[in-house]
Design a protein around this motif. Structure first.
Motif, PDB file in Angstrom:
ATOM      1  N   PRO A  98      14.098  12.245  13.287  1.00 52.93           N
ATOM      2  CA  PRO A  98      14.698  11.513  14.409  1.00 52.93           C
ATOM      3  C   PRO A  98      13.974  10.194  14.677  1.00 52.93           C
ATOM      4  N   ASP A  99      14.733   9.204  15.120  1.00 53.73           N
ATOM      5  CA  ASP A  99      14.161   7.881  15.376  1.00 53.73           C
ATOM      6  C   ASP A  99      13.034   7.948  16.395  1.00 53.73           C
ATOM      7  N   PHE A 100      13.177   8.782  17.430  1.00 51.66           N
ATOM      8  CA  PHE A 100      12.170   8.785  18.492  1.00 51.66           C
ATOM      9  C   PHE A 100      10.817   9.247  17.956  1.00 51.66           C
ATOM     10  N   LEU A 101      10.811  10.184  17.000  1.00 49.80           N
ATOM     11  CA  LEU A 101       9.549  10.628  16.409  1.00 49.80           C
ATOM     12  C   LEU A 101       8.923   9.519  15.564  1.00 49.80           C
ATOM     13  N   ARG A 102       9.733   8.900  14.744  1.00 46.68           N
ATOM     14  CA  ARG A 102       9.234   7.832  13.877  1.00 46.68           C
ATOM     15  C   ARG A 102       8.706   6.663  14.709  1.00 46.68           C
ATOM     16  N   ASN A 103       9.445   6.271  15.741  1.00 48.66           N
ATOM     17  CA  ASN A 103       9.030   5.142  16.578  1.00 48.66           C
ATOM     18  C   ASN A 103       7.788   5.471  17.396  1.00 48.66           C
ATOM     19  N   THR A 104       7.736   6.684  17.931  1.00 48.88           N
ATOM     20  CA  THR A 104       6.578   7.073  18.737  1.00 48.88           C
ATOM     21  C   THR A 104       5.323   7.137  17.875  1.00 48.88           C
TER      22      THR A 104
END
Length: 221
Positions: free
Chosen positions: A4-10
């Motif tokens: 998920p994008d939120f994991l990669r971005n975080t």
């Protein structure tokens, strides 16, 4: 499976700020009195339960993991999404165990920890991911194990594209205490103690802060 994008971005954001984040909070005053009281109560519950080690989930550079040991918990360990944060934690606290991992998919056996500290680790979770993380908390907690969750209070999404002089992509999901209490209840982690305090004028806090103590029900006799 695509991450998920939120994991990669975080992860990328905290990797970028890891060194400056550690330096910034190294000179913070000691843990605020009410916050420390909740941490001490949590530690006492874990000690009384005697159900195993304690997981500091979202430990960052290991700021609170040593405090858990100071509060009488024999085997605290930390997990964080950011490899750079974990590298700093291992360097600064060589006597403690730190691992890279996500609170939505913990590499921790079922019913294996006596306590979970979730100190501002749910704040980057989108609404649909919060139940996944809380289900993981329930899975790894031993029956009777204690959970302390801390988070910023609010009812809106706050985005940051710059932090500590670095370009980041972070979403802060502020929630009411009632929202998180309901989510914990749905995960079979009933809250028995709650504290909501106003923000402290320290250049960091701008909204109220919530602290919830919950416990996984003991196995029925």
């Amino acid at each position: 499976m695509t991450e998920p994008d939120f994991l990669r971005n975080t992860r990328a954001s905290y990797d970028a700020i890891a060194a400056d984040y550690t330096e910034r909070f190294r000179y913070q005053p000691d843990i605020k009195p009410l916050d420390h009281a909740m941490l001490a109560a949590f530690a006492e519950l874990v000690r009384d339960g005697g159900h195993g080690p304690v997981a500091d989930l979202g430990c960052g550079p290991g700021r609170l993991t040593p405090l858990l040991r100071e509060l009488g918990l024999e085997d605290p360990f930390g997990i964080d999404l950011s490899p750079q944060m974990i590298e700093i934690a291992r360097k600064n606290h060589p006597g403690l165990r730190f691992e890279v991992g996500s609170i939505t998919a913990l590499d921790v056996p079922d019913n294996s920890v006596g306590g979970i500290l979730s100190w501002y680790s749910i704040i980057h979770l989108p609404p649909d991911q919060l139940p996944l993380a809380l289900a993981e908390f329930h899975r790894v907690l031993a029956p009777g194990g204690a959970l302390l969750v801390a988070f910023q209070v609010g009812d809106r999404l706050h985005r940051r594209d710059e932090l500590l002089g670095h370009q980041v992509s972070l979403e802060f999901h502020r929630r009411t205490a009632e929202t998180v209490i309901a989510a914990l209840a749905a995960a079979d982690l009933p809250v028995h103690t709650q504290l909501v305090r106003g923000p402290v004028t320290d250049g960091v806090e701008s909204v109220p802060q919530a602290f919830l103590l919950a416990r996984k029900p003991s196995t029925a006799a």
